[in-house]
Design a protein around this motif. Structure first.
Motif, short mmCIF file in Angstrom:
data_model
loop_
_atom_site.label_atom_id
_atom_site.label_comp_id
_atom_site.label_asym_id
_atom_site.label_seq_id
_atom_site.Cartn_x
_atom_site.Cartn_y
_atom_site.Cartn_z
N LEU A 24 0.83 -1.21 0.00
CA LEU A 24 0.00 0.00 0.00
C LEU A 24 0.87 1.26 0.00
N ALA A 25 1.91 1.26 0.81
CA ALA A 25 2.79 2.43 0.87
C ALA A 25 3.40 2.71 -0.50
N LYS A 26 3.87 1.67 -1.15
CA LYS A 26 4.46 1.83 -2.49
C LYS A 26 3.43 2.38 -3.47
N ALA A 27 2.19 1.88 -3.37
CA ALA A 27 1.13 2.29 -4.29
C ALA A 27 0.73 3.76 -4.14
N VAL A 28 0.91 4.32 -2.95
CA VAL A 28 0.50 5.71 -2.72
C VAL A 28 1.67 6.68 -2.68
N GLY A 29 2.87 6.20 -2.96
CA GLY A 29 4.02 7.09 -3.04
C GLY A 29 4.95 7.05 -1.84
N GLY A 30 4.77 6.08 -0.97
CA GLY A 30 5.70 5.92 0.15
C GLY A 30 5.01 5.86 1.51
N PHE A 35 1.20 7.05 6.30
CA PHE A 35 1.27 7.15 7.76
C PHE A 35 0.42 8.32 8.27
N SER A 36 -0.37 8.05 9.32
CA SER A 36 -1.20 9.08 9.93
C SER A 36 -0.55 9.65 11.17
N ARG A 37 -0.21 10.92 11.11
CA ARG A 37 0.34 11.61 12.28
C ARG A 37 -0.78 12.11 13.18
N ARG A 38 -2.02 11.90 12.77
CA ARG A 38 -3.18 12.29 13.59
C ARG A 38 -3.58 11.20 14.57
N ALA A 39 -2.98 10.03 14.45
CA ALA A 39 -3.29 8.94 15.36
C ALA A 39 -2.99 9.36 16.79
N SER A 53 12.22 6.77 10.38
CA SER A 53 12.63 6.33 9.05
C SER A 53 11.46 5.66 8.35
N GLU A 54 11.61 5.41 7.07
CA GLU A 54 10.59 4.67 6.31
C GLU A 54 10.33 3.31 6.98
N ARG A 55 11.39 2.69 7.41
CA ARG A 55 11.29 1.38 8.07
C ARG A 55 10.47 1.49 9.37
N LYS A 78 -5.12 1.38 -9.25
CA LYS A 78 -5.23 2.73 -8.68
C LYS A 78 -5.48 2.63 -7.18
N THR A 79 -4.77 3.48 -6.44
CA THR A 79 -4.92 3.49 -4.98
C THR A 79 -4.95 4.94 -4.50
N ALA A 80 -5.86 5.22 -3.56
CA ALA A 80 -5.94 6.54 -2.94
C ALA A 80 -6.03 6.35 -1.44
N VAL A 81 -5.47 7.31 -0.70
CA VAL A 81 -5.48 7.23 0.76
C VAL A 81 -6.00 8.55 1.32
N GLY A 82 -6.78 8.45 2.41
CA GLY A 82 -7.40 9.62 3.01
C GLY A 82 -8.61 10.02 2.18
N PHE A 83 -9.53 10.78 2.76
CA PHE A 83 -10.71 11.16 2.01
C PHE A 83 -10.48 12.46 1.27
N ASN A 84 -10.67 12.40 -0.05
CA ASN A 84 -10.58 13.58 -0.89
C ASN A 84 -11.42 13.31 -2.13
N ALA A 85 -12.64 13.86 -2.15
CA ALA A 85 -13.58 13.59 -3.23
C ALA A 85 -13.00 13.93 -4.61
#
Length: 94
Positions: A24-30, A35-39, A53-55, A78-85
């Motif tokens: 999934l990370a690769k599909a969305v650009g890393g 990663f959610s910093r809002r958690a 690090s990425e790891r 195609k993969t999208a992450v987070g909500f953005n209509a």
């Protein structure tokens, strides 16, 4: 009759593997994009004061689903992450 429409996976009940997180990370650009910093645990664990690090990001997401930005939508290649209509419309059509 075959499965029609989108498939929903509740990652809280059916956790994803480290390998799936990497895909999934690769599909969305890393990992940074996924990663959610809002958690809540991001600050609780003091991660906001660390250089990750990425790891590290991949490990945290594999261990705790709340570190994954949601929703994650996968449609074919195609993969999208987070909500953005607007992004959903561009990627997946009207």
């Amino acid at each position: 009759m075959g499965h029609l429409g989108p498939e929903f996976r509740d990652i809280k009940k059916d956790p994803i593997s480290r390998k799936e997180v990497e895909i999934l990370a690769k599909a969305v650009g890393g990992a940074e994009t996924l990663f959610s910093r809002r958690a809540l645990k991001y600050r609780t664990l003091g991660l906001d004061r660390k250089e990750l690090s990425e790891r590290d990001l991949l490990r945290y997401m594999a261990e705790e689903y709340t570190f994954i930005r949601r929703p994650v939508v996968v449609a074919g290649k195609k993969t999208a992450v987070g909500f953005n209509a607007k992004i959903y419309e561009q990627l997946f059509g009207p």
